[in-house]
Design a protein around this motif. Structure first.
Motif, mmCIF file in Angstrom:
data_model
loop_
_atom_site.group_PDB
_atom_site.id
_atom_site.type_symbol
_atom_site.label_atom_id
_atom_site.label_comp_id
_atom_site.label_asym_id
_atom_site.label_seq_id
_atom_site.Cartn_x
_atom_site.Cartn_y
_atom_site.Cartn_z
ATOM 1 N N ILE A 373 55.070 39.231 28.728
ATOM 2 C CA ILE A 373 53.633 38.759 28.338
ATOM 3 C C ILE A 373 53.643 37.492 28.023
ATOM 4 O O ILE A 373 54.001 37.339 26.745
ATOM 5 C CB ILE A 373 53.022 39.738 27.816
ATOM 6 N N VAL A 374 52.727 36.681 28.359
ATOM 7 C CA VAL A 374 52.267 35.292 28.149
ATOM 8 C C VAL A 374 50.755 34.976 28.248
ATOM 9 O O VAL A 374 50.038 35.966 28.820
ATOM 10 C CB VAL A 374 53.052 34.134 28.934
ATOM 11 N N SER A 375 50.229 33.909 27.527
ATOM 12 C CA SER A 375 49.018 33.703 27.477
ATOM 13 C C SER A 375 48.234 33.766 28.930
ATOM 14 O O SER A 375 47.214 34.179 29.363
ATOM 15 C CB SER A 375 48.651 32.560 26.980
ATOM 16 N N HIS A 376 48.934 33.197 29.967
ATOM 17 C CA HIS A 376 48.590 33.284 31.280
ATOM 18 C C HIS A 376 48.496 34.535 32.014
ATOM 19 O O HIS A 376 47.809 34.869 33.018
ATOM 20 C CB HIS A 376 49.407 32.170 32.380
ATOM 21 N N SER A 377 49.185 35.645 31.602
ATOM 22 C CA SER A 377 49.006 36.953 31.913
ATOM 23 C C SER A 377 47.679 37.530 31.861
ATOM 24 O O SER A 377 47.494 38.110 32.500
ATOM 25 C CB SER A 377 50.125 37.989 31.204
ATOM 26 N N ALA A 378 46.905 37.061 31.037
ATOM 27 C CA ALA A 378 45.409 37.423 30.970
ATOM 28 C C ALA A 378 44.873 37.148 32.124
ATOM 29 O O ALA A 378 44.178 38.014 32.732
ATOM 30 C CB ALA A 378 44.716 36.629 29.895
ATOM 31 N N ARG A 379 44.804 36.148 32.592
ATOM 32 C CA ARG A 379 44.079 35.532 33.826
ATOM 33 C C ARG A 379 44.524 36.148 35.162
ATOM 34 O O ARG A 379 43.897 36.694 36.019
ATOM 35 C CB ARG A 379 44.060 33.984 34.170
ATOM 36 N N ARG A 380 45.883 36.315 35.266
ATOM 37 C CA ARG A 380 46.584 37.100 36.528
ATOM 38 C C ARG A 380 46.126 38.588 36.456
ATOM 39 O O ARG A 380 45.924 39.101 37.459
ATOM 40 C CB ARG A 380 48.027 36.761 36.344
ATOM 41 N N SER A 381 46.055 39.000 35.168
ATOM 42 C CA SER A 381 45.545 40.585 35.199
ATOM 43 C C SER A 381 44.112 40.779 35.433
ATOM 44 O O SER A 381 43.738 41.752 36.131
ATOM 45 C CB SER A 381 45.780 40.986 33.638
ATOM 46 N N PHE A 382 43.321 39.911 35.161
ATOM 47 C CA PHE A 382 41.925 39.968 35.511
ATOM 48 C C PHE A 382 41.832 39.736 36.887
ATOM 49 O O PHE A 382 41.097 40.690 37.618
ATOM 50 C CB PHE A 382 41.255 38.777 34.948
ATOM 51 N N CYS A 383 42.563 38.845 37.498
ATOM 52 C CA CYS A 383 42.183 38.770 38.999
ATOM 53 C C CYS A 383 42.832 39.868 39.740
ATOM 54 O O CYS A 383 42.150 40.363 40.728
ATOM 55 C CB CYS A 383 43.068 37.440 39.474
ATOM 56 N N THR A 384 44.202 40.485 39.558
ATOM 57 C CA THR A 384 44.462 41.607 40.326
ATOM 58 C C THR A 384 43.775 42.845 39.860
ATOM 59 O O THR A 384 43.390 43.578 40.784
ATOM 60 C CB THR A 384 45.951 41.880 39.505
ATOM 61 N N ASN A 385 43.315 43.194 38.584
ATOM 62 C CA ASN A 385 42.536 44.348 38.360
ATOM 63 C C ASN A 385 41.264 44.261 38.895
ATOM 64 O O ASN A 385 40.690 45.207 39.427
ATOM 65 C CB ASN A 385 42.558 44.545 36.945
ATOM 66 N N ALA A 386 40.524 43.097 38.911
ATOM 67 C CA ALA A 386 39.233 42.919 39.567
ATOM 68 C C ALA A 386 39.181 43.204 41.165
ATOM 69 O O ALA A 386 38.568 43.944 41.584
ATOM 70 C CB ALA A 386 38.603 41.424 39.517
ATOM 71 N N TYR A 387 40.471 42.756 41.583
ATOM 72 C CA TYR A 387 40.904 42.858 43.056
ATOM 73 C C TYR A 387 40.826 44.622 43.358
ATOM 74 O O TYR A 387 40.159 44.929 44.280
ATOM 75 C CB TYR A 387 41.893 42.177 43.555
ATOM 76 N N LEU A 388 41.828 45.219 42.488
ATOM 77 C CA LEU A 388 42.029 46.544 42.901
ATOM 78 C C LEU A 388 40.571 47.151 42.571
ATOM 79 O O LEU A 388 40.551 48.542 43.015
ATOM 80 C CB LEU A 388 43.293 46.923 41.791
ATOM 81 N N SER A 389 39.782 46.841 41.795
ATOM 82 C CA SER A 389 38.500 47.710 41.463
ATOM 83 C C SER A 389 37.497 47.323 42.436
ATOM 84 O O SER A 389 36.272 47.913 42.388
ATOM 85 C CB SER A 389 37.764 47.039 39.825
ATOM 86 N N LYS A 390 37.844 46.800 43.586
ATOM 87 C CA LYS A 390 37.001 46.540 44.631
ATOM 88 C C LYS A 390 36.044 45.480 44.475
ATOM 89 O O LYS A 390 35.104 45.431 45.093
ATOM 90 C CB LYS A 390 36.502 47.667 45.328
#
Length: 431
Positions: A373-390
């Motif tokens: 986990i690094v600081s940039h993981s926050a942004r990547r997690s948002f984009c991925t989870n937002a996509y999976l949430s439709k």
């Protein structure tokens, strides 16, 4: 009026002391925006009663025999100065010393001392970095981050180390494939990763391209196919919604540094921005639209302005631990260190297989997810989870700032299985 308006600025002539009873100097004023201004004595003097301020020239009075000569000289100064400015690049046009040097040459007939030619590679590279650093600090129209400047400095520093230790006598004419492989070998010897080596090669090529454009470099060996940037795919993880929940809920009150890093990271997750944009947010960035709190963010990397709804968890963090304000800024390196500890405490321990090349040797190991986990993981997690949430991709991109869907899909970390489940939930398969 004796005034020319250009994109570079405005030239005007005025008196040094408009209320003087005696002769006073005629000054050339050059205003080039945002409070940037220089003034330069033309060498001519006149009594204020003989000066036409509206036309910016000496009045036609018989008592001044050389008025035509003075007025003609002022016109010539202006024309020559504007012409000289038009030949400067954007960086030089903002440099007061260069502008004054031009006026010295034009008005006082002072020839510029022959500047030392940037003949060696390191002379040119140092000058290139100095100019890029000035641009990043002073020219808002040039989108060049301090991080990029620091990267160039690191590359030139590594090249100087290489040159000193290997005694390569590095210069433009011997930057060829022999150098390329020698430099990569040197970096591998000191255990630099493949991607770090690739970064240095990329920066070197950028400097060489500019030197070639400037006519300083004639050696085009760096354009050969073999003189390429090297890289390997890195393991870029994202945290699932369950892992984000675990990180949000874990009690870190006994380790304030970890707690602060966690809070900043969670805020970064819910606003989907780069660490440069979410670490150190100010209260003034909160705007209210239709009774909804929204964050206004001008992305430092791209200059794009985005608006992000303020998530209730962000508000809870602010209210519960920071008296309704955002957490204080924490150095990025500290976030990267402490967020791993916070992830460990939150039991984010899924084993991840990692393949890395360092010092020319490739190793495959398994590491716990929290260690990645690094600081940039926050942004990547948002984009991925937002996509999976439709959430519609166009809405996610409006927050993240990705310019194309292709770029966005390369960025998110969705497994084929996750994508299949998302597709299965579509109206087509449900019907």
């Amino acid at each position: 009026m004796n005034s020319i308006n250009q994109t570079t600025g405005t030239v005007k002539f005025r008196l040094k002391e408009v209320n003087s009873k005696k002769e006073t100097s005629i000054l050339l004023d050059y205003n080039f925006g945002r409070g940037n201004r220089i003034k330069f004595a033309t060498g001519f003097k006149v009594e204020p009663r003989y000066w036409n301020n509206a036309k910016q020239k000496v009045k036609a009075v018989s008592t001044i025999s050389n008025r035509e000569e003075i007025n003609k000289s002022l016109l010539n100064y202006e024309a020559e100065f504007i012409s000289a400015i038009s030949k400067l690049d954007e960086l030089e046009r903002q440099n007061k010393n260069i502008l004054k040097s031009l006026l010295s040459k034009i008005i006082r007939k002072v020839e510029k001392k022959e500047q030392k030619l940037l003949t060696t590679f390191f002379e040119y590279a140092d000058d290139y970095i100095e100019k890029r650093e000035y641009q990043s600090k002073h020219l808002s129209s040039v989108k060049l981050s301090a991080i990029t400047v620091r990267s160039y400095k690191q590359t030139v520093s590594r090249l100087k180390d290489f040159n000193k230790q290997v005694k390569y006598d590095l210069d433009f004419e011997n930057i060829d494939l022999n150098f390329y492989y020698a430099f990569i070998g040197y970096l591998e010897k000191y255990n630099y990763s493949t991607n770090t080596i690739g970064k240095h090669i990329k920066n070197l090529r950028t400097i060489l391209n500019r030197a070639t454009e400037d006519g300083v470099n004639k050696n085009l060996s760096f354009k050969k196919k073999e003189f390429k940037t090297v890289n390997e795919e890195t393991v870029s993880i994202y945290l699932t919604e369950n892992e984000i929940d675990a990180l949000y809920n874990v009690d870190l009150s006994k380790t304030p540094d970890w707690e602060l890093a966690r809070d900043i990271f969670i805020i970064g997750y819910y606003i989907g921005q780069r660490v440069s944009d979410y670490n150190g947010i100010k209260m003034s960035q909160i705007k209210v639209f239709n009774s909804r709190e929204v964050l206004e963010i001008i992305q430092k990397k791209t200059g794009a302005k985005v608006y992000v709804p303020l998530h209730k968890r962000v508000r809870q963090i602010m209210n519960n631990r920071y008296n309704g304000a955002f957490p204080p800024r924490l150095p990025d390196s500290d976030i990267n260190e402490y967020i791993k500890e916070a992830g460990s405490k939150a039991k984010i321990l899924t084993p991840i297989t990692v393949t890395r090349t360092k010092g020319g040797k490739t190793k495959t190991i398994e590491v716990e997810k929290n260690k990645l986990i690094v600081s940039h993981s926050a942004r990547r997690s948002f984009c991925t989870n937002a996509y999976l949430s439709k959430m519609p991709v166009i809405d996610i991109m409006a927050i993240s700032g990705h310019s194309t869907e292709r770029e966005f899909y390369k960025y998110i970390k969705v497994t084929p299985q996750e994508r299949a489940v998302k597709i299965a939930d579509s109206a087509f398969f449900k019907n």
